[in-house]
Design an enzyme around this catalytic site. Structure first.
Site, PDB file in Angstrom:
ATOM      1  CE  LYS A  78     -54.798  28.296 -32.520  1.00  0.00           C
ATOM      2  NZ  LYS A  78     -53.747  28.839 -33.345  1.00  0.00           N
ATOM      3  CB  CYS A 134     -49.683  27.623 -30.264  1.00  0.00           C
ATOM      4  SG  CYS A 134     -50.229  29.333 -30.140  1.00  0.00           S
TER       5      CYS A 134
END
Ligand code: NAD
Length: 419
Positions: A216, A270
């Protein structure tokens, strides 16, 4: 199916941008879901069937799930068969991950666990965090056999399943994206995957927890490095008096080259955050990733400096800044470089009135409210009155304002929307 796997009662801890859509999608597939949040405003809104933020198709799904009695809300941790943790993972001032929300959630879950239960960490986390979740639970519940100690003989299944949905397309991508599920043991991964099989149409790839965590982070670091390349190019071409958009367009004619678009920086919560977790995990090795972060973090300062220099050529300049959100056609201003640029310009030119326009932002963000020289206006008014127009976000509404109304004005298009 799911009920056979884990009994079918599920709790989602942290009902934000990730937790709420996940809980809702599971509830609409027939799972009994309790959403847990520490914020009473969020608990109350969702209990009334209201989504607390704008996301296409979410509102109708939430109100349906609540009306059917499949989704309920609580500030207390319920007993469940599976727990999904989707709390924030911001970074500390030294760019290490702040795992205090994850630890608090894990400890609250621990108090309710029974043998056979599943705990999935969805929060984006540094490698090793899922193992820490197992340790934190074990510290609260020494009666339970945890997988980080006993491996496949564990009472509790602990896994990581990172989320990679794109705001604006969350309800579609949650179902269609491929999922990575990493377990502390193979059994943990298989059990956790059974939750995602309930709604996911994508491939479910099983791995170990640390690889899932790292994968991720790599996705967002990859994006960040590529954007940094484009942003650095924009500085170089500017110094050489070349048009970066023309150069990139030509370079991208090469069949194996795809340079991304530069902009005023990198936003959202993010991409500007997650690469730091890799840097913190391997500070001596993550040189390129750290530099990319620095290049992208510097870009708002460069843009502001350019605008300030342009403004100093006028006796009494009128400046219009178009856009505040972190990307086009959304209302999200988290970590937005546009907000940072506007703040830097307003702070450096306190005597100059600066018009700000964004059709998605009804009031000035908190961090800009102390600047008395900022005025929120509509875009047409700003463009007409301005000597200097700074395009910070390529909202469709701004693209429509191109050219005709720019005559005689200084235009600084940081997105190439009017290129
Ligand atoms: N938003 C995205 O697009 C996105 C995409 C991929 C991954 N992620 C990751 O998902 C995680 C959650 O992000 P988000 O955007 O949903 O955050 P968010 O801030 O929208 O929501 C988090 C929620 O958790 C609640 N919370 C905090 N501590 C809690 C506790 N102990 N118990 C119960 N509730 C608690 C907060 O009140 C908040 O409502 C983060 O790790 C983020 O990096 C987010």
């Amino acid at each position: 199916m799911l009920n056979e796997v884990f009994g079918g009662r599920l709790a989602v801890i942290g009902m934000g941008y990730i937790g709420l859509p996940t809980a809702t999608v599971l509830a609409t597939r027939g799972i009994q879901v309790v959403g847990v949040d520490v914020n009473p405003r969020i608990v109350d809104a969702i209990s009334r069937g209201e989504a607390p933020f704008i996301e296409p198709d979410l509102q109708v799904a939430v109100s349906g799930a609540v009306a059917m009695g499949r989704l309920s809300m609580s500030r207390e941790m319920p007993e469940a068969d599976a727990y999904i943790i989707a709390v924030p993972t911001p970074f500390n001032p030294d760019h290490t991950a702040d795992l205090s929300y994850v630890q608090a959630a894990a400890e609250q879950v621990a108090a309710k666990l029974q043998p056979g239960n599943i705990v999935v960490l969805e929060s984006t986390s540094p490698p090793g965090t899922t193992e820490k979740v197992s340790q934190w639970i074990g510290a609260v519940r020494p009666d339970l056999k945890m997988p980080h100690v006993v491996g496949s003989n564990a009472d509790i299944f602990v896994a990581h399943c990172p989320e990679r949905v794109l705001p604006g397309r969350i309800m579609i991508e949650m179902i269609t994206n491929n999922r990575v599920v990493g377990g502390l043991t193979t059994a943990c991964a298989i059990k956790a995957a059974s939750i995602y099989r309930v709604f996911s149409q994508g491939e479910i790839l099983l791995t170990d927890a640390a690889s899932a965590e790292m994968a991720k982070l790599v996705e967002n670091a990859y994006r960040d490095v590529n954007i940094a390349f484009a942003n650095e190019l924009s500085l170089i071409t500017e110094s050489l008096r070349l048009d970066v958009w023309e150069v990139i367009k030509l370079a991208n004619q090469h069949p194996r080259v795809n340079v991304l678009s530069p902009g005023p920086g990198v936003g959202g919560h993010c991409i500007p955050v997650d690469p730091w977790f890799i840097v913190a995990a391997a500070p001596d090795l993550a040189k390129l990733i750290r530099t990319a972060r620095e290049v992208n973090d510097h870009k708002p300062h460069h843009v502001a400096e350019q605008v300030i220099n342009k403004a100093r050529r006028f006796r009494s300049p009128a400046i219009a800044c178009l856009g505040l959100t972190f990307k086009a056609n959304v209302d999200d201003i988290r970590e937005s470089p546009a907000v940072e640029v506007v703040g830097l310009i307003a702070g450096a030119l306190p005597e100059v009135e600066i018009m700000v326009a964004d059709p998605y932002v009804p009031e000035l963000p908190k961090e800009l409210q102390s600047n008395a020289n900022l005025r929120l206006v509509n875009a047409g008014e700003a463009v007409d009155a301005a000597d200097i127009i700074v395009l910070l976000v390529e909202h469709d509404a701004f693209k429509a304002l191109r050219h005709t109304r720019h005559n005689g004005k200084v235009v600084y298009d940081t997105r190439g929307a009017w290129a």
